[in-house]
Design a protein around this motif. Structure first.
Motif, PDB file in Angstrom:
ATOM      1  N   GLU A  84       0.823  -1.211   0.000  1.00 19.03           N
ATOM      2  CA  GLU A  84       0.000   0.000   0.000  1.00 19.03           C
ATOM      3  C   GLU A  84       0.857   1.261   0.000  1.00 19.03           C
ATOM      4  O   GLU A  84       0.575   2.216  -0.739  1.00 19.03           O
ATOM      5  CB  GLU A  84      -0.943  -0.038   1.191  1.00 19.03           C
ATOM      6  N   ILE A  85       1.939   1.243   0.802  1.00 11.89           N
ATOM      7  CA  ILE A  85       2.823   2.426   0.817  1.00 11.89           C
ATOM      8  C   ILE A  85       3.475   2.626  -0.543  1.00 11.89           C
ATOM      9  O   ILE A  85       3.525   3.743  -1.077  1.00 11.89           O
ATOM     10  CB  ILE A  85       3.878   2.269   1.921  1.00 11.89           C
ATOM     11  N   LEU A  86       3.953   1.503  -1.129  1.00 12.17           N
ATOM     12  CA  LEU A  86       4.608   1.614  -2.434  1.00 12.17           C
ATOM     13  C   LEU A  86       3.642   2.109  -3.491  1.00 12.17           C
ATOM     14  O   LEU A  86       4.015   2.906  -4.362  1.00 12.17           O
ATOM     15  CB  LEU A  86       5.154   0.253  -2.858  1.00 12.17           C
ATOM     16  N   SER A  87       2.388   1.631  -3.442  1.00  7.32           N
ATOM     17  CA  SER A  87       1.420   2.069  -4.453  1.00  7.32           C
ATOM     18  C   SER A  87       1.167   3.557  -4.318  1.00  7.32           C
ATOM     19  O   SER A  87       1.044   4.268  -5.318  1.00  7.32           O
ATOM     20  CB  SER A  87       0.122   1.303  -4.316  1.00  7.32           C
ATOM     21  N   LYS A  88       1.115   4.047  -3.083  1.00  4.83           N
ATOM     22  CA  LYS A  88       0.911   5.485  -2.889  1.00  4.83           C
ATOM     23  C   LYS A  88       2.061   6.280  -3.483  1.00  4.83           C
ATOM     24  O   LYS A  88       1.849   7.245  -4.219  1.00  4.83           O
ATOM     25  CB  LYS A  88       0.794   5.766  -1.400  1.00  4.83           C
ATOM     26  N   LYS A  89       3.284   5.833  -3.215  1.00 10.58           N
ATOM     27  CA  LYS A  89       4.453   6.574  -3.691  1.00 10.58           C
ATOM     28  C   LYS A  89       4.570   6.499  -5.212  1.00 10.58           C
ATOM     29  O   LYS A  89       4.732   7.518  -5.889  1.00 10.58           O
ATOM     30  CB  LYS A  89       5.719   6.020  -3.049  1.00 10.58           C
ATOM     31  N   LEU A  90       4.446   5.264  -5.751  1.00 11.16           N
ATOM     32  CA  LEU A  90       4.625   5.112  -7.200  1.00 11.16           C
ATOM     33  C   LEU A  90       3.496   5.778  -7.968  1.00 11.16           C
ATOM     34  O   LEU A  90       3.733   6.450  -8.981  1.00 11.16           O
ATOM     35  CB  LEU A  90       4.697   3.632  -7.566  1.00 11.16           C
ATOM     36  N   GLY A  91       2.258   5.618  -7.490  1.00  6.66           N
ATOM     37  CA  GLY A  91       1.132   6.242  -8.179  1.00  6.66           C
ATOM     38  C   GLY A  91       1.224   7.751  -8.139  1.00  6.66           C
ATOM     39  O   GLY A  91       0.997   8.424  -9.140  1.00  6.66           O
ATOM     40  N   GLY A  92       1.588   8.273  -6.973  1.00  9.07           N
ATOM     41  CA  GLY A  92       1.738   9.727  -6.865  1.00  9.07           C
ATOM     42  C   GLY A  92       2.811  10.234  -7.790  1.00  9.07           C
ATOM     43  O   GLY A  92       2.627  11.242  -8.485  1.00  9.07           O
ATOM     44  N   PHE A  93       3.929   9.519  -7.850  1.00 11.91           N
ATOM     45  CA  PHE A  93       5.017   9.957  -8.730  1.00 11.91           C
ATOM     46  C   PHE A  93       4.600   9.883 -10.192  1.00 11.91           C
ATOM     47  O   PHE A  93       4.943  10.756 -10.988  1.00 11.91           O
ATOM     48  CB  PHE A  93       6.269   9.106  -8.495  1.00 11.91           C
ATOM     49  N   THR A  94       3.838   8.824 -10.553  1.00 14.39           N
ATOM     50  CA  THR A  94       3.409   8.694 -11.948  1.00 14.39           C
ATOM     51  C   THR A  94       2.472   9.835 -12.339  1.00 14.39           C
ATOM     52  O   THR A  94       2.608  10.402 -13.430  1.00 14.39           O
ATOM     53  CB  THR A  94       2.716   7.349 -12.154  1.00 14.39           C
ATOM     54  N   ILE A  95       1.543  10.197 -11.438  1.00 14.35           N
ATOM     55  CA  ILE A  95       0.647  11.315 -11.752  1.00 14.35           C
ATOM     56  C   ILE A  95       1.445  12.604 -11.883  1.00 14.35           C
ATOM     57  O   ILE A  95       1.235  13.405 -12.812  1.00 14.35           O
ATOM     58  CB  ILE A  95      -0.436  11.449 -10.664  1.00 14.35           C
ATOM     59  N   TYR A  96       2.411  12.800 -10.979  1.00 13.35           N
ATOM     60  CA  TYR A  96       3.267  13.990 -11.040  1.00 13.35           C
ATOM     61  C   TYR A  96       4.003  14.062 -12.380  1.00 13.35           C
ATOM     62  O   TYR A  96       4.080  15.119 -13.018  1.00 13.35           O
ATOM     63  CB  TYR A  96       4.246  13.944  -9.866  1.00 13.35           C
ATOM     64  N   LEU A  97       4.505  12.885 -12.821  1.00 15.13           N
ATOM     65  CA  LEU A  97       5.238  12.846 -14.085  1.00 15.13           C
ATOM     66  C   LEU A  97       4.317  13.186 -15.251  1.00 15.13           C
ATOM     67  O   LEU A  97       4.711  13.919 -16.173  1.00 15.13           O
ATOM     68  CB  LEU A  97       5.830  11.451 -14.260  1.00 15.13           C
ATOM     69  N   GLY A  98       3.083  12.691 -15.197  1.00 14.88           N
ATOM     70  CA  GLY A  98       2.123  13.015 -16.245  1.00 14.88           C
ATOM     71  C   GLY A  98       1.832  14.501 -16.298  1.00 14.88           C
ATOM     72  O   GLY A  98       1.756  15.099 -17.372  1.00 14.88           O
ATOM     73  N   ILE A  99       1.692  15.120 -15.106  1.00 14.39           N
ATOM     74  CA  ILE A  99       1.422  16.562 -15.083  1.00 14.39           C
ATOM     75  C   ILE A  99       2.621  17.328 -15.626  1.00 14.39           C
ATOM     76  O   ILE A  99       2.470  18.293 -16.380  1.00 14.39           O
ATOM     77  CB  ILE A  99       1.051  16.990 -13.649  1.00 14.39           C
ATOM     78  N   MET A 100       3.841  16.881 -15.281  1.00 12.08           N
ATOM     79  CA  MET A 100       5.045  17.535 -15.816  1.00 12.08           C
ATOM     80  C   MET A 100       5.097  17.428 -17.345  1.00 12.08           C
ATOM     81  O   MET A 100       5.481  18.365 -18.035  1.00 12.08           O
ATOM     82  CB  MET A 100       6.313  16.898 -15.242  1.00 12.08           C
ATOM     83  N   LEU A 101       4.678  16.240 -17.854  1.00 10.25           N
ATOM     84  CA  LEU A 101       4.673  16.028 -19.304  1.00 10.25           C
ATOM     85  C   LEU A 101       3.709  16.988 -19.982  1.00 10.25           C
ATOM     86  O   LEU A 101       4.053  17.634 -20.975  1.00 10.25           O
ATOM     87  CB  LEU A 101       4.278  14.586 -19.586  1.00 10.25           C
ATOM     88  N   PHE A 102       2.509  17.120 -19.411  1.00 10.92           N
ATOM     89  CA  PHE A 102       1.533  18.028 -20.010  1.00 10.92           C
ATOM     90  C   PHE A 102       2.006  19.476 -19.917  1.00 10.92           C
ATOM     91  O   PHE A 102       1.790  20.264 -20.848  1.00 10.92           O
ATOM     92  CB  PHE A 102       0.170  17.884 -19.339  1.00 10.92           C
ATOM     93  N   PHE A 103       2.700  19.811 -18.805  1.00  7.03           N
ATOM     94  CA  PHE A 103       3.232  21.163 -18.640  1.00  7.03           C
ATOM     95  C   PHE A 103       4.277  21.467 -19.713  1.00  7.03           C
ATOM     96  O   PHE A 103       4.257  22.539 -20.336  1.00  7.03           O
ATOM     97  CB  PHE A 103       3.827  21.298 -17.240  1.00  7.03           C
ATOM     98  N   ASN A 104       5.163  20.493 -19.968  1.00  3.27           N
ATOM     99  CA  ASN A 104       6.174  20.681 -21.007  1.00  3.27           C
ATOM    100  C   ASN A 104       5.535  20.836 -22.384  1.00  3.27           C
ATOM    101  O   ASN A 104       5.969  21.652 -23.193  1.00  3.27           O
ATOM    102  CB  ASN A 104       7.138  19.505 -21.018  1.00  3.27           C
ATOM    103  N   LEU A 105       4.487  20.032 -22.632  1.00  2.00           N
ATOM    104  CA  LEU A 105       3.777  20.106 -23.907  1.00  2.00           C
ATOM    105  C   LEU A 105       3.160  21.493 -24.072  1.00  2.00           C
ATOM    106  O   LEU A 105       3.218  22.097 -25.146  1.00  2.00           O
ATOM    107  CB  LEU A 105       2.703  19.026 -23.937  1.00  2.00           C
TER     108      LEU A 105
END
Lengths: 116, 132
Positions: free
Chosen positions: B87-108
């Motif tokens: 559960e802890i890992l899913s929180k960290k990895l999922g949060g990081f993945t969403i953050y990365l997606g937002i960064m990608l859209f920001f760069n776009l």
């Protein structure tokens, strides 16, 4: 091996399969609309790739993050009910995003059409 | 031995996060090259150099953020169960993945804005020359 871990093992492949499949369908069919918006063919392809990647990252990220808020499961009935509830929630969110997308596409399409 | 689950968590977290960052930035800047060439109006050497610099910045920000949020907090005396670890890992990895997606859209978004801006400046620069 408790029931929670079994639920996660069922949940993750299903939700990743659904997300990837829907993204792929939208990727294939959305290219035509993007071609309508931009003149340059090469840029349409790269925009489409980046949009698909961003969609995957945010949606699979959300799907993974729901695992950490899962309730404790005591028996098999709760496995099924919590699984269907969470899957249904995420699929509804995807549907809402999808209709929003269609609406925006139609809006930009009309705008472009009026401009010409 | 009570910290062994946390160490396992770190060893799962780090490779996934670093591989994801490298993959996303490779994808982003492979496709962003066209935008850069468009923004710099065909001057390919400047465009590629800027692209490389942006790529380095993307790596720095994202891997830095990933390392910064890596620490797993666990209180209590009893050792961590594997369910808690997942559960802890899913929180960290999922949060990081969403953050990365937002960064990608920001760069776009930055790419789009740069393209639009370079187009409008081209018009204002070249119009007097045509008129004169």
């Amino acid at each position: 091996m408790n029931l929670n871990i079994i639920t996660y093992c069922i949940y993750l492949p299903v939700i990743i399969f659904i997300t990837v499949r829907i993204g792929w369908i939208c990727y294939k069919n959305g290219e035509l609309f993007l071609k309508n918006l931009f003149k340059d063919k090469a840029i349409v392809k790269s925009i489409n790739n980046l949009l698909l990647l961003g969609y995957y990252l945010t949606n699979i990220g959300y799907a993974i993050i729901t695992i950490s808020y899962w309730e404790t499961i005591h028996n098999v009935v709760e496995v099924i009910s919590s699984l269907t509830f969470t899957l249904g929630k995420i699929i509804l969110i995807l549907a809402a995003l999808h209709y929003n997308n269609i609406f925006l596409l139609q809006l930009t399409h009309k705008h472009k059409f009026l401009k010409q | 031995m009570e910290h062994s689950k946390i160490i396992i968590g770190y060893f799962i977290y780090l490779p996934i996060v670093i591989a994801l960052t490298i993959f996303v930035s490779k994808m982003l800047f492979k496709n962003g090259k066209l935008f850069m060439i468009d923004i710099f109006k065909g001057k390919e050497d400047i465009a590629l150099a800027t692209n490389k610099l942006f790529e380095i910045g993307f790596y720095l920000i994202n891997i830095g953020f990933a390392l910064y949020t890596m620490k797993i907090f666990h209180y209590g005396n009893n050792p961590m169960s594997s369910q808690t670890l997942i559960e802890i890992l899913s929180k960290k990895l999922g949060g990081f993945t969403i953050y990365l997606g937002i960064m990608l859209f920001f760069n776009l978004f930055l790419f789009f804005r740069g393209r639009k801006k370079s187009r409008t400046t081209t018009k204002t620069v070249y119009n007097p020359q045509i008129n004169s």
